[in-house]
Design an enzyme around this catalytic site. Structure first.
Site, mmCIF file in Angstrom:
data_model
loop_
_atom_site.group_PDB
_atom_site.id
_atom_site.type_symbol
_atom_site.label_atom_id
_atom_site.label_comp_id
_atom_site.label_asym_id
_atom_site.label_seq_id
_atom_site.Cartn_x
_atom_site.Cartn_y
_atom_site.Cartn_z
ATOM 1 N N ARG A 1 0.835 -1.214 0.000
ATOM 2 C CA ARG A 1 0.000 0.000 0.000
ATOM 3 C C ARG A 1 0.871 1.265 0.000
ATOM 4 N NH1 ARG A 1 -0.529 4.637 2.585
ATOM 5 N NH2 ARG A 1 -0.226 3.584 4.595
ATOM 6 N N ASP A 2 1.460 1.592 1.118
ATOM 7 C CA ASP A 2 2.273 2.816 1.203
ATOM 8 C C ASP A 2 3.427 2.732 0.205
ATOM 9 O OD1 ASP A 2 3.704 5.090 2.125
ATOM 10 O OD2 ASP A 2 3.083 4.738 4.183
ATOM 11 N N HIS B 1 4.530 4.249 12.801
ATOM 12 C CA HIS B 1 4.660 4.189 11.329
ATOM 13 C C HIS B 1 5.612 5.318 10.964
ATOM 14 C CE1 HIS B 1 2.685 3.910 7.171
ATOM 15 N NE2 HIS B 1 3.242 5.103 7.123
ATOM 16 N N HIS C 1 8.510 7.200 8.581
ATOM 17 C CA HIS C 1 9.180 7.369 7.278
ATOM 18 C C HIS C 1 10.637 7.756 7.534
ATOM 19 C CE1 HIS C 1 5.854 6.867 4.344
ATOM 20 N NE2 HIS C 1 5.141 7.020 5.446
ATOM 21 N N CYS D 1 3.769 9.465 0.860
ATOM 22 C CA CYS D 1 2.400 9.912 0.587
ATOM 23 C C CYS D 1 2.440 10.908 -0.566
ATOM 24 C CB CYS D 1 1.807 10.558 1.834
ATOM 25 S SG CYS D 1 0.188 11.269 1.543
ATOM 26 N N ASN E 1 9.329 4.509 3.669
ATOM 27 C CA ASN E 1 9.121 4.064 5.051
ATOM 28 C C ASN E 1 10.388 3.433 5.609
ATOM 29 O OD1 ASN E 1 5.970 3.836 5.832
ATOM 30 N ND2 ASN E 1 6.209 3.586 3.637
#
Ligand code: HMG
Ligand code: MG
Length: 304
Positions: free
Chosen positions: A12-13, A203, A205, A236, A245
């Site tokens: 996803r990310d 979470h 980055h 994002c 990430n």
């Protein structure tokens, strides 16, 4: 051995921000490879507008290709429509996304902060009613690319609102990698004091090579749930300056050295990282990749 849960967000990310889309079939193979490597949890997709994030189109098809019993799978949902799509696809876990500032919510999901809290609350309540597992991201928890530093008290306020709405887990997200270990200790320490460590996740980055140091601070505060992305992919599209990430291989190798159990087979994970390089057409990998490859005797085919 104490267990730490690593939730891989590469599908996803990781893939949302790549220049080219990866097919649903390849994304299914990626999720399966991560599970095969021992990842207990994977964020597999997002049910967002395909106009906003073209790379995440086909989430329904992707989920149909998964064996949902194999691991804890979740999907990001930005609104009611996304939630209904995720549920219809058979997802058993969803994550809502709330940014800590007005501007970031508008840029990301076209909602004011107040409206985003309301929509996230409604989605979480519905998901709990429907028996789904629930996560809530509090994004830009350290700093917003538009409004600057975010107060720890505001992050706590928003986390409290998400817990009250039914989030089983609040994911504290450093969207642009602005955190540092001193601040991470203060923020995670404050949140753990308010909510306890078990319903919190980090979470992070890795924009400035500080994600691992910040993860260590979260760990020292008692947090045992982390997002990370195999190969260090991510970012994002609506947060200028957001880089990848924290790489799953970096986090897992640190955790293993520090005596935590993750269930992840690092040699298998390295194969997944190499595979991601072929999927996105460029070398990928965390900072520990060359070191891990040497120790595992694997050839450095990704150029890491
Ligand atoms: P909007 O334009 O305000 O939506 O976008 P709308 O409600 O006005 O609807 C406009 C059109 O979109 C309509 O279609 C809707 O049906 C459709 P039309 O009638 O014009 O044909 N639509 C949807 N289609 C599919 N799925 C949906 C959906 N909702 C509406 N769920 C919206 C609002 C939230 C949809 C949009 O802004 C959006 O999709 N944003 C997603 C942003 C995103 O994915 N950002 C990246 C993920 S967040 C992140 O990376 C941060 C994180 O990693 C943590 C961190 O690091 O901080 C989680
Ligand atoms: Mg992110």
């Amino acid at each position: 051995m104490e267990r730490v849960i690593v939730n891989d967000v590469a599908p996803r990310d990781g893939l949302q921000n790549e220049p080219a889309a990866v097919s649903s079939a390849d994304r299914v193979r990626l999720v399966n490879a991560l599970v095969h490597a021992g990842l207990p949890a994977v964020e597999v997709a997002s049910f967002v507008s395909p106009t906003a994030v073209p790379n995440m189109a086909g989430a329904d098809e992707l989920v149909a290709g998964l064996d949902l019993d194999r691991a804890r799978f979740s999907a990001l949902v930005p609104n009611r429509k996304g939630y209904e799509r995720a549920r219809a696809a058979g997802m058993r876990g969803v994550a809502v996304v709330l940014a800590a500032t007005e501007t970031m919510n508008v840029r990301n999901i076209n909602m004011s902060l107040g409206r985003a809290v309301q929509v996230c609350t409604e989605v979480l309540q519905q998901a709990r009613h429907d028996g789904l597992a629930t996560r809530a991201y509090v994004s830009t928890a350290f700093e917003c690319p538009f409004e600057g530093v975010v107060a720890d008290s505001e992050v706590e306020r928003l986390a409290a609102a998400m817990f009250a709405a039914g989030a089983e887990e609040v994911v504290v997200a450093d969207t642009i990698g602005a955190g540092n270990p001193k601040r991470a200790k203060e923020l995670f320490g404050r949140l753990v004091a308010a909510f306890g460590p078990s319903p919190l996740a980090a979470h992070l980055h890795d924009t400035r090579a500080l994600a691992l140091a910040n993860a260590w601070q979260a760990l020292e505060c008692g947090i045992r749930n982390f997002d990370a992305s195999a190969g260090g992919l991510g970012g994002c599209p609506f947060a200028p300056g957001a880089a990848g990430n924290l790489a799953t291989e970096d986090l897992v190798s640190l955790l293993q050295q520090a005596g935590f159990h993750t269930g992840v087979d690092l040699a298998a994970l390295l194969s997944v990282v190499e595979h991601i390089g072929t999927l996105v057409g460029r070398p990928v990998g965390g900072r520990s990749l060359p070191w891990l490859q040497r120790r595992n005797g694997t050839q450095n085919r990704c150029g890491g």
